[in-house]
Design a protein around this motif. Sequence first.
Motif, PDB file in Angstrom:
ATOM      1  N   SER A  22      14.490  -2.418  83.469  1.00 24.84           N
ATOM      2  CA  SER A  22      14.667  -2.273  82.028  1.00 24.84           C
ATOM      3  C   SER A  22      13.493  -1.540  81.375  1.00 24.84           C
ATOM      4  O   SER A  22      13.648  -0.938  80.317  1.00 24.84           O
ATOM      5  CB  SER A  22      14.863  -3.641  81.377  1.00 24.84           C
ATOM      6  OG  SER A  22      13.724  -4.457  81.609  1.00 24.84           O
ATOM      7  N   ARG A  25      13.726   2.276  80.137  1.00 26.18           N
ATOM      8  CA  ARG A  25      14.231   2.697  78.822  1.00 26.18           C
ATOM      9  C   ARG A  25      13.101   2.946  77.831  1.00 26.18           C
ATOM     10  O   ARG A  25      13.276   3.713  76.891  1.00 26.18           O
ATOM     11  CB  ARG A  25      15.229   1.689  78.274  1.00 26.18           C
ATOM     12  CG  ARG A  25      16.503   1.715  79.103  1.00 26.18           C
ATOM     13  CD  ARG A  25      17.566   0.800  78.559  1.00 26.18           C
ATOM     14  NE  ARG A  25      18.723   0.869  79.442  1.00 26.18           N
ATOM     15  CZ  ARG A  25      19.873   1.443  79.108  1.00 26.18           C
ATOM     16  NH1 ARG A  25      20.024   1.983  77.926  1.00 26.18           N
ATOM     17  NH2 ARG A  25      20.871   1.465  79.965  1.00 26.18           N
ATOM     18  N   HIS A  44      19.632   7.352  80.276  1.00 23.62           N
ATOM     19  CA  HIS A  44      19.137   6.092  80.819  1.00 23.62           C
ATOM     20  C   HIS A  44      19.983   5.544  81.964  1.00 23.62           C
ATOM     21  O   HIS A  44      19.444   5.139  83.001  1.00 23.62           O
ATOM     22  CB  HIS A  44      19.040   5.032  79.718  1.00 23.62           C
ATOM     23  CG  HIS A  44      17.937   5.289  78.751  1.00 23.62           C
ATOM     24  ND1 HIS A  44      18.029   4.913  77.430  1.00 23.62           N
ATOM     25  CD2 HIS A  44      16.729   5.885  78.888  1.00 23.62           C
ATOM     26  CE1 HIS A  44      16.905   5.268  76.798  1.00 23.62           C
ATOM     27  NE2 HIS A  44      16.113   5.854  77.667  1.00 23.62           N
ATOM     28  N   GLU A  45      21.303   5.522  81.795  1.00 16.46           N
ATOM     29  CA  GLU A  45      22.152   4.910  82.816  1.00 16.46           C
ATOM     30  C   GLU A  45      22.058   5.660  84.137  1.00 16.46           C
ATOM     31  O   GLU A  45      21.908   5.048  85.204  1.00 16.46           O
ATOM     32  CB  GLU A  45      23.612   4.842  82.342  1.00 16.46           C
ATOM     33  CG  GLU A  45      23.854   3.800  81.260  1.00 16.46           C
ATOM     34  CD  GLU A  45      23.436   4.280  79.863  1.00 16.46           C
ATOM     35  OE1 GLU A  45      23.269   5.509  79.662  1.00 16.46           O
ATOM     36  OE2 GLU A  45      23.249   3.418  78.990  1.00 16.46           O
ATOM     37  N   GLU A  46      22.158   6.995  84.093  1.00 14.26           N
ATOM     38  CA  GLU A  46      22.103   7.774  85.335  1.00 14.26           C
ATOM     39  C   GLU A  46      20.730   7.666  85.997  1.00 14.26           C
ATOM     40  O   GLU A  46      20.635   7.575  87.225  1.00 14.26           O
ATOM     41  CB  GLU A  46      22.435   9.251  85.073  1.00 14.26           C
ATOM     42  CG  GLU A  46      23.896   9.493  84.824  1.00 14.26           C
ATOM     43  CD  GLU A  46      24.243  10.970  84.718  1.00 14.26           C
ATOM     44  OE1 GLU A  46      23.419  11.843  85.099  1.00 14.26           O
ATOM     45  OE2 GLU A  46      25.362  11.264  84.250  1.00 14.26           O
ATOM     46  N   GLU A  48      18.521   5.158  85.729  1.00 13.53           N
ATOM     47  CA  GLU A  48      18.385   3.819  86.302  1.00 13.53           C
ATOM     48  C   GLU A  48      19.172   3.698  87.604  1.00 13.53           C
ATOM     49  O   GLU A  48      18.669   3.141  88.592  1.00 13.53           O
ATOM     50  CB  GLU A  48      18.854   2.761  85.305  1.00 13.53           C
ATOM     51  CG  GLU A  48      17.900   2.569  84.145  1.00 13.53           C
ATOM     52  CD  GLU A  48      18.451   1.652  83.059  1.00 13.53           C
ATOM     53  OE1 GLU A  48      19.566   1.100  83.214  1.00 13.53           O
ATOM     54  OE2 GLU A  48      17.760   1.492  82.045  1.00 13.53           O
ATOM     55  N   ALA A  49      20.391   4.235  87.639  1.00  7.35           N
ATOM     56  CA  ALA A  49      21.219   4.172  88.848  1.00  7.35           C
ATOM     57  C   ALA A  49      20.595   4.992  89.970  1.00  7.35           C
ATOM     58  O   ALA A  49      20.575   4.552  91.127  1.00  7.35           O
ATOM     59  CB  ALA A  49      22.636   4.674  88.547  1.00  7.35           C
TER      60      ALA A  49
END
Length: 108
Positions: A22, A25, A44-46, A48-49
């Motif tokens: 987290s 972010r 952020h999502e890509e 983090e993945a």
Amino acid sequence: MSISLPDSVATFFQVSNGAAPSALRRAFSEKSVVHDEGQTYQGHEEIEAWLAEAQRKYAYRVEPLTAVQDDAGVTVVARYVGNFPGTPADLNHVFRLTDNQIDFLKIH
């Protein structure tokens, strides 16, 4: 070796070594772009993945060795040790920052 890094760059390496995802972010802007292993990840999502998959796949630890900062950003050489051919490997990280957030990262 302990080197001085901007907060967002230090956070990237801390998360790479197992800190809470987290925190990414705070380190990356919403429109950040990462280039690694011939792939591009945005947002952020890509990001983090991508980082979670790299950690799962390579089970690595990373240590920043050197950092050079200029008006465009920061270039860090970091040593990776993990489950991949050629370990350990020293990789260049080119970070561009805006308001101490990472807008762009290229790893090569």
